[in-house]
Design a protein around this motif. Structure first.
Motif, PDB file in Angstrom:
ATOM      1  N   SER A  80       0.846  -1.186   0.000  1.00 55.58           N
ATOM      2  CA  SER A  80       0.000   0.000   0.000  1.00 55.58           C
ATOM      3  C   SER A  80       0.890   1.248   0.000  1.00 55.58           C
ATOM      4  N   VAL A  81       0.862   1.989  -1.101  1.00 48.71           N
ATOM      5  CA  VAL A  81       1.782   3.125  -1.217  1.00 48.71           C
ATOM      6  C   VAL A  81       1.181   4.397  -0.633  1.00 48.71           C
ATOM      7  N   HIS A  82       2.082   5.260  -0.256  1.00 48.43           N
ATOM      8  CA  HIS A  82       1.740   6.576   0.292  1.00 48.43           C
ATOM      9  C   HIS A  82       2.305   7.623  -0.662  1.00 48.43           C
ATOM     10  N   TRP A  83       1.741   8.832  -0.623  1.00 49.10           N
ATOM     11  CA  TRP A  83       2.202   9.868  -1.551  1.00 49.10           C
ATOM     12  C   TRP A  83       3.703  10.109  -1.389  1.00 49.10           C
ATOM     13  N   SER A  84       4.219   9.888  -0.196  1.00 45.84           N
ATOM     14  CA  SER A  84       5.644  10.130   0.050  1.00 45.84           C
ATOM     15  C   SER A  84       6.542   9.092  -0.611  1.00 45.84           C
ATOM     16  N   ASP A  85       5.953   8.051  -1.189  1.00 41.88           N
ATOM     17  CA  ASP A  85       6.751   7.058  -1.906  1.00 41.88           C
ATOM     18  C   ASP A  85       7.095   7.512  -3.320  1.00 41.88           C
ATOM     19  N   SER A  86       6.590   8.645  -3.718  1.00 43.03           N
ATOM     20  CA  SER A  86       6.945   9.191  -5.035  1.00 43.03           C
ATOM     21  C   SER A  86       8.440   9.469  -5.079  1.00 43.03           C
ATOM     22  N   ALA A  87       9.133   8.824  -5.990  1.00 41.25           N
ATOM     23  CA  ALA A  87      10.598   8.894  -6.038  1.00 41.25           C
ATOM     24  C   ALA A  87      11.079   8.092  -7.248  1.00 41.25           C
ATOM     25  N   VAL A  88      12.372   8.058  -7.396  1.00 36.47           N
ATOM     26  CA  VAL A  88      12.984   7.195  -8.424  1.00 36.47           C
ATOM     27  C   VAL A  88      13.627   6.007  -7.719  1.00 36.47           C
ATOM     28  N   TYR A  89      13.362   4.827  -8.214  1.00 38.01           N
ATOM     29  CA  TYR A  89      13.836   3.596  -7.597  1.00 38.01           C
ATOM     30  C   TYR A  89      14.840   2.919  -8.528  1.00 38.01           C
ATOM     31  N   PHE A  90      15.986   2.572  -7.950  1.00 42.15           N
ATOM     32  CA  PHE A  90      17.064   1.954  -8.726  1.00 42.15           C
ATOM     33  C   PHE A  90      17.315   0.536  -8.256  1.00 42.15           C
ATOM     34  N   CYS A  91      17.354  -0.365  -9.196  1.00 40.12           N
ATOM     35  CA  CYS A  91      17.803  -1.719  -8.940  1.00 40.12           C
ATOM     36  C   CYS A  91      19.294  -1.767  -9.232  1.00 40.12           C
ATOM     37  N   VAL A  92      20.059  -2.382  -8.331  1.00 37.84           N
ATOM     38  CA  VAL A  92      21.514  -2.290  -8.409  1.00 37.84           C
ATOM     39  C   VAL A  92      22.123  -3.667  -8.195  1.00 37.84           C
ATOM     40  N   LEU A  93      23.142  -3.974  -8.968  1.00 40.95           N
ATOM     41  CA  LEU A  93      23.820  -5.261  -8.915  1.00 40.95           C
ATOM     42  C   LEU A  93      25.274  -5.061  -8.535  1.00 40.95           C
ATOM     43  N   SER A  94      25.752  -5.906  -7.649  1.00 41.11           N
ATOM     44  CA  SER A  94      27.180  -5.953  -7.364  1.00 41.11           C
ATOM     45  C   SER A  94      27.639  -7.383  -7.562  1.00 41.11           C
ATOM     46  N   PHE A  95      28.863  -7.514  -8.021  1.00 41.82           N
ATOM     47  CA  PHE A  95      29.373  -8.868  -8.222  1.00 41.82           C
ATOM     48  C   PHE A  95      30.404  -9.265  -7.200  1.00 41.82           C
ATOM     49  N   ASN A  96      30.504  -8.498  -6.104  1.00 47.50           N
ATOM     50  CA  ASN A  96      31.317  -8.950  -4.994  1.00 47.50           C
ATOM     51  C   ASN A  96      30.649  -8.562  -3.697  1.00 47.50           C
ATOM     52  N   SER A  97      30.963  -9.289  -2.663  1.00 52.26           N
ATOM     53  CA  SER A  97      30.264  -9.102  -1.401  1.00 52.26           C
ATOM     54  C   SER A  97      30.580  -7.770  -0.748  1.00 52.26           C
ATOM     55  N   ALA A  98      31.704  -7.177  -1.125  1.00 51.85           N
ATOM     56  CA  ALA A  98      32.041  -5.880  -0.553  1.00 51.85           C
ATOM     57  C   ALA A  98      31.241  -4.756  -1.179  1.00 51.85           C
ATOM     58  N   GLY A  99      30.550  -5.070  -2.271  1.00 50.18           N
ATOM     59  CA  GLY A  99      29.741  -4.031  -2.911  1.00 50.18           C
ATOM     60  C   GLY A  99      30.572  -2.912  -3.463  1.00 50.18           C
ATOM     61  N   ASN A 100      31.823  -3.215  -3.814  1.00 47.77           N
ATOM     62  CA  ASN A 100      32.696  -2.143  -4.247  1.00 47.77           C
ATOM     63  C   ASN A 100      32.333  -1.569  -5.595  1.00 47.77           C
ATOM     64  N   LYS A 101      31.832  -2.382  -6.486  1.00 45.70           N
ATOM     65  CA  LYS A 101      31.484  -1.860  -7.800  1.00 45.70           C
ATOM     66  C   LYS A 101      30.030  -2.209  -8.074  1.00 45.70           C
ATOM     67  N   LEU A 102      29.266  -1.169  -8.290  1.00 48.57           N
ATOM     68  CA  LEU A 102      27.831  -1.329  -8.495  1.00 48.57           C
ATOM     69  C   LEU A 102      27.453  -1.066  -9.937  1.00 48.57           C
ATOM     70  N   THR A 103      26.502  -1.846 -10.427  1.00 50.68           N
ATOM     71  CA  THR A 103      25.912  -1.609 -11.747  1.00 50.68           C
ATOM     72  C   THR A 103      24.463  -1.226 -11.524  1.00 50.68           C
ATOM     73  N   PHE A 104      24.090  -0.042 -12.020  1.00 51.65           N
ATOM     74  CA  PHE A 104      22.757   0.490 -11.774  1.00 51.65           C
ATOM     75  C   PHE A 104      21.845   0.267 -12.970  1.00 51.65           C
ATOM     76  N   GLY A 105      20.569  -0.007 -12.683  1.00 46.18           N
ATOM     77  CA  GLY A 105      19.558   0.126 -13.707  1.00 46.18           C
ATOM     78  C   GLY A 105      19.294   1.604 -13.951  1.00 46.18           C
ATOM     79  N   ILE A 106      18.492   1.901 -14.968  1.00 48.28           N
ATOM     80  CA  ILE A 106      18.253   3.303 -15.311  1.00 48.28           C
ATOM     81  C   ILE A 106      17.250   3.966 -14.378  1.00 48.28           C
ATOM     82  N   GLY A 107      16.603   3.168 -13.536  1.00 45.69           N
ATOM     83  CA  GLY A 107      15.663   3.733 -12.585  1.00 45.69           C
ATOM     84  C   GLY A 107      14.231   3.719 -13.077  1.00 45.69           C
TER      85      GLY A 107
END
Lengths: 114, 113
Positions: A80-107
């Protein structure tokens, strides 16, 4: 090379309705997956992350995401969304557990109508 | 709460000029990152650092330099700014005590005329 696809550039929902944002990733190894949110004129904030274990992970503000290895997906949901949820959401992938290098979706830009 | 600050928040520069974007973090994180955000591309990694004195090239380093003089500070330098570098730039920190979550600053809007 790894990649992230968010097929929906914009999503409009009514307040109180449910929300699902789609994310597909491409990576041959073990992925580390994140959802970040960007509110207007702000930096990105972490909503949730997945490394292993239960494929459904809970995040902040009632968000959850489900990992599917067979579908190479990591979809985000909110009941159940609220008006305050209006935003840009990014899905992000890292290929190491340290999260040192991230690959972003376009949002995906989410607009919640009152 | 992790704290990453950036300065300036807005900058107008001329083509061929030098621009320095600054980032400060008070979290004692080892790693720091510079990204740019453009419509249709999400965030793309420019440079990153594993600690004071180190800088590494990210995915789109051309036209940018980075400097990490201390644990807290990480700068992005455009020696000869071009209009194609007009963008929003984000700094992030993570690693060490921060684990693998990256904490982002509020961004710097750069316009190169």
């Amino acid at each position: 090379a790894q990649s992230v696809t968010q097929p929906d550039a914009r999503v409009t929902v009514s307040e109180g309705a449910s929300l699902q944002l789609r994310c597909k990733y491409s990576y041959s190894g073990t992925p580390y997956l994140f959802w970040y949110v960007q509110y207007p004129r702000q930096g990105l904030q972490l909503l949730l992350k997945y490394y292993s274990g239960d494929p459904v992970v809970q995040g902040v503000n009632g968000f959850e995401a489900e990992f599917s290895k067979s579908n190479s997906s990591f979809h985000l949901r909110k009941a159940s969304v609220h008006w305050s949820d209006s935003a840009v959401y990014f899905c992000v992938l890292s290929f190491n557990s340290a999260g040192n290098k991230l690959t972003f979706g376009i949002g995906t830009r989410v607009l919640v109508r009152p | 709460e992790a704290a990453v600050t950036q300065s300036p928040r807005n900058k107008v520069a001329v083509t061929g000029g030098k621009v320095t974007l600054s980032c400060n973090q008070t979290n004692n994180h080892n790693n720091m990152y510079w990204y740019r955000q453009d419509t249709g591309h999400g965030l793309r990694l420019i440079h990153y650092s594993y600690g004071a004195g180190s800088t590494e090239k990210g995915d789109i380093p051309d036209g940018y330099k980075a400097s990490r003089p201390s644990q807290e500070n990480f700068s992005l330098i455009l020696e000869l700014a071009t209009p194609s570098q007009t963008s929003v730039y984000f700094c992030a920190s993570g690693g060490g005590t921060g684990g693998n979550t990256q904490y982002f600053g509020p961004g710097t809007r750069l316009l190169v005329l």
